[in-house]
Write an enzyme that holds these catalytic residues in place. Sequence first.
Site, PDB file in Angstrom:
ATOM      1  N   GLY A  12       0.837  -1.201   0.000  1.00 58.49           N
ATOM      2  CA  GLY A  12       0.000   0.000   0.000  1.00 58.49           C
ATOM      3  C   GLY A  12       0.869   1.248   0.000  1.00 58.49           C
ATOM      4  O   GLY A  12       1.913   1.267   0.649  1.00 58.49           O
ATOM      5  N   THR A 113       6.231  -6.602   2.139  1.00 55.63           N
ATOM      6  CA  THR A 113       7.378  -6.284   1.277  1.00 55.63           C
ATOM      7  C   THR A 113       8.675  -6.798   1.898  1.00 55.63           C
ATOM      8  O   THR A 113       9.566  -7.285   1.183  1.00 55.63           O
ATOM      9  CB  THR A 113       7.457  -4.763   1.051  1.00 55.63           C
ATOM     10  OG1 THR A 113       6.219  -4.341   0.484  1.00 55.63           O
ATOM     11  CG2 THR A 113       8.595  -4.378   0.130  1.00 55.63           C
ATOM     12  N   ASP A 135       0.539   1.832   9.053  1.00 57.04           N
ATOM     13  CA  ASP A 135       0.127   0.980  10.179  1.00 57.04           C
ATOM     14  C   ASP A 135       1.157   0.955  11.310  1.00 57.04           C
ATOM     15  O   ASP A 135       0.838   0.546  12.424  1.00 57.04           O
ATOM     16  CB  ASP A 135      -0.110  -0.458   9.700  1.00 57.04           C
ATOM     17  CG  ASP A 135      -1.121  -0.537   8.575  1.00 57.04           C
ATOM     18  OD1 ASP A 135      -1.946   0.381   8.465  1.00 57.04           O
ATOM     19  OD2 ASP A 135      -1.078  -1.514   7.804  1.00 57.04           O
ATOM     20  N   ARG A 170     -24.911  13.144  19.381  1.00 56.26           N
ATOM     21  CA  ARG A 170     -24.822  11.803  18.795  1.00 56.26           C
ATOM     22  C   ARG A 170     -23.567  11.075  19.238  1.00 56.26           C
ATOM     23  O   ARG A 170     -22.608  11.690  19.687  1.00 56.26           O
ATOM     24  CB  ARG A 170     -24.699  11.921  17.265  1.00 56.26           C
ATOM     25  CG  ARG A 170     -25.976  12.187  16.546  1.00 56.26           C
ATOM     26  CD  ARG A 170     -25.688  12.445  15.087  1.00 56.26           C
ATOM     27  NE  ARG A 170     -26.929  12.566  14.340  1.00 56.26           N
ATOM     28  CZ  ARG A 170     -27.026  13.158  13.155  1.00 56.26           C
ATOM     29  NH1 ARG A 170     -25.958  13.688  12.582  1.00 56.26           N
ATOM     30  NH2 ARG A 170     -28.186  13.213  12.528  1.00 56.26           N
ATOM     31  N   GLU A 230      -9.762  -0.623  12.374  1.00 53.33           N
ATOM     32  CA  GLU A 230     -10.472  -1.520  11.448  1.00 53.33           C
ATOM     33  C   GLU A 230     -10.354  -2.994  11.871  1.00 53.33           C
ATOM     34  O   GLU A 230     -11.225  -3.799  11.561  1.00 53.33           O
ATOM     35  CB  GLU A 230      -9.957  -1.342  10.014  1.00 53.33           C
ATOM     36  CG  GLU A 230      -8.482  -1.636   9.853  1.00 53.33           C
ATOM     37  CD  GLU A 230      -7.965  -1.434   8.429  1.00 53.33           C
ATOM     38  OE1 GLU A 230      -8.770  -1.232   7.511  1.00 53.33           O
ATOM     39  OE2 GLU A 230      -6.741  -1.470   8.261  1.00 53.33           O
ATOM     40  N   ARG A 291     -23.732   7.551  14.307  1.00 55.13           N
ATOM     41  CA  ARG A 291     -23.322   7.635  12.900  1.00 55.13           C
ATOM     42  C   ARG A 291     -21.923   7.065  12.739  1.00 55.13           C
ATOM     43  O   ARG A 291     -21.131   7.078  13.688  1.00 55.13           O
ATOM     44  CB  ARG A 291     -23.298   9.098  12.437  1.00 55.13           C
ATOM     45  CG  ARG A 291     -24.656   9.752  12.375  1.00 55.13           C
ATOM     46  CD  ARG A 291     -25.452   9.266  11.165  1.00 55.13           C
ATOM     47  NE  ARG A 291     -26.688  10.013  10.997  1.00 55.13           N
ATOM     48  CZ  ARG A 291     -27.848   9.730  11.566  1.00 55.13           C
ATOM     49  NH1 ARG A 291     -27.944   8.688  12.396  1.00 55.13           N
ATOM     50  NH2 ARG A 291     -28.913  10.469  11.328  1.00 55.13           N
TER      51      ARG A 291
END
Length: 376
Positions: A12, A113, A135, A170, A230, A291
């Site tokens: 990436g 890599t 990362d 929220r 993630e 949200r």
Amino acid sequence: MGKCIGVLTAGGDSPGLNAAIRAIGKSALTAFDLQVIGFRDGFRGLMENRTVHLEGEILSGILTLGGTILGTSRDKPHKMPVGSKVQDMTEVMLDNYHRHNLEALICIGGGGTQKNAHRLAQAGMNVVTLPKTIDNDVAMTDITFGFDTALSIATDAIDRLHSTAHSHHRIIVVEIMGHNTGWLGLGAGLAGGADVILIPEIAYDVHQVAEAIRRRRHRGKNFSIVAVSEGALAQEDAKELAELKEKKLEAKDEKKQKKIAAALEAFQAKHASNTLRLSAQLELLTGLESRVTILGHLQRGGTPTAADRILATRLGSACVAAIDAGQYGCMVAVKGESTELVDLAQVVGKRKVVPLDHPWIKAALETGTCLGNQAV
Ligand code: F6P
């Protein structure tokens, strides 16, 4: 004409790649009288012999550019899609390496890599690598370039989300990249003052997260920012994944291995939408509207920060000096204010995760941030 070295960027993209290419080119030409050839699109360009001479104008004005002027790809030397087949193209790459009479090849990339570069070193190339990824998960180096820029982008996003979360009362769940490590999520969460930070290293209990948000509401704070990496998983999902990985290690025959690989793939597919599920669960459990904002590739784009430019420049010139000194089969790692050469065999197959006793975790807990698991 002097000796020649090659360079490629793989995996990436990440801010600072062009700063590193520039540093390699300029120090090779200026300090060591070495010519530099760039291969396009990672290992694929080495296989297809698509090159560009890195000199003069091409190295000018790129210090501040995001992305990589060489292009990149996630292709692996030993598993390269060619036509309708996936083939081991290592020998073809070795031929191209010799065709250019290269003194050494510099591979710039993340964990994958480093592994691929190590394979090429074992096949007979003189390889030196640089650690880059947003990362920050490459083993044996304090930091990777690209991380600081992504951290700034994610922090800025959290700052912006605060005002809208506050105005609408929220919850905003913001998903931050990082693959399977929480450096970026934890760093940005801490810098942006997120109320909850969830990272892959700490499996979370959604009820504890909801309770933290409810407690805030009782204190009159009727909005919350949840920064979620993630790769973060709920406790029950982390358990399922650990069991699958255990089975993978134990599987002896090919049939079983394939079955478990398919189960792991299905697990990843199912959990790709974890952040959406988490937001819906929190809405249900707290009664507050929620949200989702997924920062995605925004975190990899644009101008590198000053810190990343300096780091990439330092690493780029250090790697040319290593080649000039005849030191190969290594990664140029960051150790404090200095750099050191680490044998690639020590880097591959490892991932630098956030240790649970890391000062960032301690600081988050001591400032009342919920990390999704009171046991930490
Ligand atoms: O390794 C960098 C990274 O941005 C990860 O944070 C993320 O999981 C992954 O790459 C995304 O990859 P791609 O750009 O191939 O979708």
